[in-house]
Scaffold this active site. Structure first.
Site, PDB file in Angstrom:
ATOM      1  CG  HIS A  41     -84.100 -50.098 -86.447  1.00  0.00           C
ATOM      2  ND1 HIS A  41     -83.503 -50.740 -85.391  1.00  0.00           N
ATOM      3  CD2 HIS A  41     -85.066 -50.925 -86.887  1.00  0.00           C
ATOM      4  CE1 HIS A  41     -84.066 -51.920 -85.215  1.00  0.00           C
ATOM      5  NE2 HIS A  41     -85.022 -52.062 -86.111  1.00  0.00           N
ATOM      6  CG  HIS A  55     -86.254 -49.105 -83.121  1.00  0.00           C
ATOM      7  ND1 HIS A  55     -87.196 -48.479 -83.906  1.00  0.00           N
ATOM      8  CD2 HIS A  55     -86.583 -50.415 -83.146  1.00  0.00           C
ATOM      9  CE1 HIS A  55     -88.045 -49.375 -84.377  1.00  0.00           C
ATOM     10  NE2 HIS A  55     -87.672 -50.565 -83.938  1.00  0.00           N
ATOM     11  CG  LEU A  56     -84.640 -50.713 -76.855  1.00  0.00           C
ATOM     12  CD1 LEU A  56     -84.676 -50.687 -75.331  1.00  0.00           C
ATOM     13  CD2 LEU A  56     -83.265 -51.142 -77.342  1.00  0.00           C
ATOM     14  NE  ARG A  67     -81.929 -59.421 -86.710  1.00  0.00           N
ATOM     15  CZ  ARG A  67     -82.482 -58.245 -86.980  1.00  0.00           C
ATOM     16  NH1 ARG A  67     -81.781 -57.140 -86.873  1.00  0.00           N
ATOM     17  NH2 ARG A  67     -83.738 -58.164 -87.365  1.00  0.00           N
TER      18      ARG A  67
HETATM   19  P1  ADP Z   1     -90.297 -55.461 -84.729  1.00  0.00           P
HETATM   20  O1  ADP Z   1     -88.836 -55.255 -84.571  1.00  0.00           O
HETATM   21  O2  ADP Z   1     -90.663 -56.785 -85.299  1.00  0.00           O
HETATM   22  O3  ADP Z   1     -91.025 -54.282 -85.346  1.00  0.00           O
HETATM   23  P2  ADP Z   1     -91.592 -54.577 -82.293  1.00  0.00           P
HETATM   24  O4  ADP Z   1     -91.003 -53.219 -82.327  1.00  0.00           O
HETATM   25  O5  ADP Z   1     -93.046 -54.716 -82.543  1.00  0.00           O
HETATM   26  O6  ADP Z   1     -90.827 -55.573 -83.231  1.00  0.00           O
HETATM   27  O7  ADP Z   1     -91.240 -55.203 -80.859  1.00  0.00           O
HETATM   28  C1  ADP Z   1     -91.596 -56.496 -80.535  1.00  0.00           C
HETATM   29  C2  ADP Z   1     -91.108 -56.767 -79.128  1.00  0.00           C
HETATM   30  O8  ADP Z   1     -91.773 -55.861 -78.226  1.00  0.00           O
HETATM   31  C3  ADP Z   1     -91.433 -58.175 -78.646  1.00  0.00           C
HETATM   32  O9  ADP Z   1     -90.295 -58.766 -78.055  1.00  0.00           O
HETATM   33  C4  ADP Z   1     -92.490 -57.931 -77.596  1.00  0.00           C
HETATM   34  O10 ADP Z   1     -92.420 -58.885 -76.575  1.00  0.00           O
HETATM   35  C5  ADP Z   1     -92.131 -56.581 -77.057  1.00  0.00           C
HETATM   36  N1  ADP Z   1     -93.283 -56.014 -76.354  1.00  0.00           N
HETATM   37  C6  ADP Z   1     -94.462 -55.658 -76.863  1.00  0.00           C
HETATM   38  N2  ADP Z   1     -95.313 -55.282 -75.862  1.00  0.00           N
HETATM   39  C7  ADP Z   1     -94.620 -55.425 -74.708  1.00  0.00           C
HETATM   40  C8  ADP Z   1     -94.932 -55.216 -73.336  1.00  0.00           C
HETATM   41  N3  ADP Z   1     -96.121 -54.789 -72.963  1.00  0.00           N
HETATM   42  N4  ADP Z   1     -93.965 -55.468 -72.419  1.00  0.00           N
HETATM   43  C9  ADP Z   1     -92.750 -55.910 -72.798  1.00  0.00           C
HETATM   44  N5  ADP Z   1     -92.409 -56.133 -74.073  1.00  0.00           N
HETATM   45  C10 ADP Z   1     -93.320 -55.895 -75.013  1.00  0.00           C
END
Ligand code: ADP
Length: 397
Positions: A180, A208-209, A241
């Site tokens: 990341h 970064h979550l 993971r």
């Molecule tokens: P990636 O790592 O695949 O790029 P993202 O950064 O798009 O993933 O994050 C995806 C996560 O964000 C999913 O677990 C999704 O549930 C969460 N997420 C997206 N919108 C919301 C929201 N409004 N409330 C809580 N979690 C959310």
């Protein structure tokens, strides 16, 4: 100048064409099911109808050819010819300890991408296929590789080394690399702007979550520590993971269940995390919904995730000594109002308070800490594509 950014997976490919004069996205798209029956390209651009193309794409070479055709299409395209595109920036996951900065792709760079494919078997080979497909379809156009690991190359040795026999570091390059990096770097730049500071003055923790999650301790504008390791498996519990567990769990389970290394790796990478604990979903929206209806395992998975984020956040603040700000980003960091609150709760003793009204925000830059918070907390949406485009531009210029 216009820069094309490509993020190539083994069977899919995302792209964005960015006008660097104003950093606006001219068009973006997704190719799905490359080398699988039913390949499909979908492209969107402002003021144009969504363009969908279904065609056979047995390899990434055909997929890239269709991307170029879509971008230059008379009706749906965004440029008249490929000559308008000055360079192509590629996301590459693992650059090992050889590549600390974005680089113009050369045969030597391709060798390094292949060498470190061992630690990123799902990503590096696909990233390389994307690069080679561009070389074939647009000969002579500069290709730039931007590595997820690059930003973390400033970690000191006592941070990146693992306490195992030193010979394995020498023999196999086993150490912490971190991922990341493009996102954490972008956040460090944005935060400097928000705080009105020079980049070298930024001391902060970036969270970064998302599906994959990591924290980065930024000291004087550069990476000091990060939660992911040799591979993106280390650190927090994530969508699928496990993150950190006692390594003995791994050897014990392999013996008891008669598992091969590949099977064990599959369990830790794809069947663990919040999915494994909840038995329900890897998506935090699903889990929050289930937890609201008192699904105990969904609650447990979320509690475990929050605990781990707090553990790393507190640890990184202790490591930094001086921490001016915390930034939340990624799908959960940008949108997860409940998760942000849970992570930041009861942290007054660390100088952190949350303003619940300010926290009621999704997907835009906003300070969410309370007036009395010694450490400022911000939501800052990440933009890895833009960071790759900026890095590409500065190299080809
Ligand atoms: P990636 O790592 O695949 O790029 P993202 O950064 O798009 O993933 O994050 C995806 C996560 O964000 C999913 O677990 C999704 O549930 C969460 N997420 C997206 N919108 C919301 C929201 N409004 N409330 C809580 N979690 C959310």
């Amino acid at each position: 100048m216009k820069i094309l950014v490509i993020n190539c997976g083994s069977s899919s490919l995302k792209y964005q064409l960015i006008d660097m004069e104003n950093e606006k996205v001219l068009g973006k798209g997704l190719v799905e099911r490359i080398a699988i029956e039913g390949s499909k390209l979908t492209q969107t651009a402002e003021g144009k109808e969504t363009f969908v193309l279904e065609a056979e794409m047995p390899t990434h070479t055909e997929a890239i050819k269709f991307v170029f055709d879509a971008l230059t299409d008379k009706e749906h395209g965004v440029v008249e010819s490929l000559d308008e595109i000055s360079g192509i920036g590629h996301r590459v996951v693992h650059g090992g300890d050889k590549l600390a900065e974005p680089v113009i792709v050369t045969p030597e760079v391709k060798d390094i991408i292949l060498q470190f494919a061992e630690f990123a078997p799902l990503h590096n080979p696909a990233n390389l296929m994307g690069i080679e497909a561009c070389e074939e379809n647009a000969p002579g156009k500069p290709n730039v590789a931007v590595f997820d690991t690059a930003f973390h190359q400033t970690m000191p040795d006592y941070v990146y080394m693992y306490p195992i026999p030193y010979e394995y570091y020498k023999k196999y390059h086993i150490r912490k690399y971190g991922f990341h990096g493009t996102s954490h770097k972008y956040i460090s730049y944005q935060l400097a702007e928000v705080l009105g500071k020079d980049r070298e003055e930024v001391n902060a923790v970036s969270l970064h979550l998302g599906n994959g999650s990591s924290l980065c301790a930024i000291k004087d504008g550069i990476c000091y520590d990060t939660s992911m390791g040799l591979t993106p498996l280390e650190g927090l519990s994530m969508g699928t993971r496990s993150g950190n567990i006692d390594p003995s769990v791994v050897t014990y389970l392999m013996e008891k269940e008669n598992l091969t290394p590949a099977q064990m790796s599959d369990i830790l990478n794809k069947k663990s995390g919040v999915l494994g604990v909840s038995g329900l979903s890897s998506d935090f929206r699903d889990l929050e919904e289930a937890a609201n209806t008192e699904n105990e395992r969904a609650e447990l998975a979320l509690d475990m995730f929050v605990l781990r984020v707090k553990r790393f956040l507190g640890g990184f603040m202790a490591e930094l000594g001086k921490c001016d700000a915390i930034v939340m980003t990624g799908g959960i960091g940008e949108n997860g109002i409940t998760m942000r609150k849970a992570v930041l709760e009861n942290m007054e003793h660390l100088g952190i308070t949350l303003d619940e009204q300010r926290n009621d925000v999704r997907g835009k830059v906003q300070e969410i800490s309370g007036e009395d918070s010694k450490v400022k907390v911000f939501v800052i949406p990440t933009n890895e594509e833009l960071m790759i485009a900026r890095d590409t531009l500065s190299l080809i210029q």
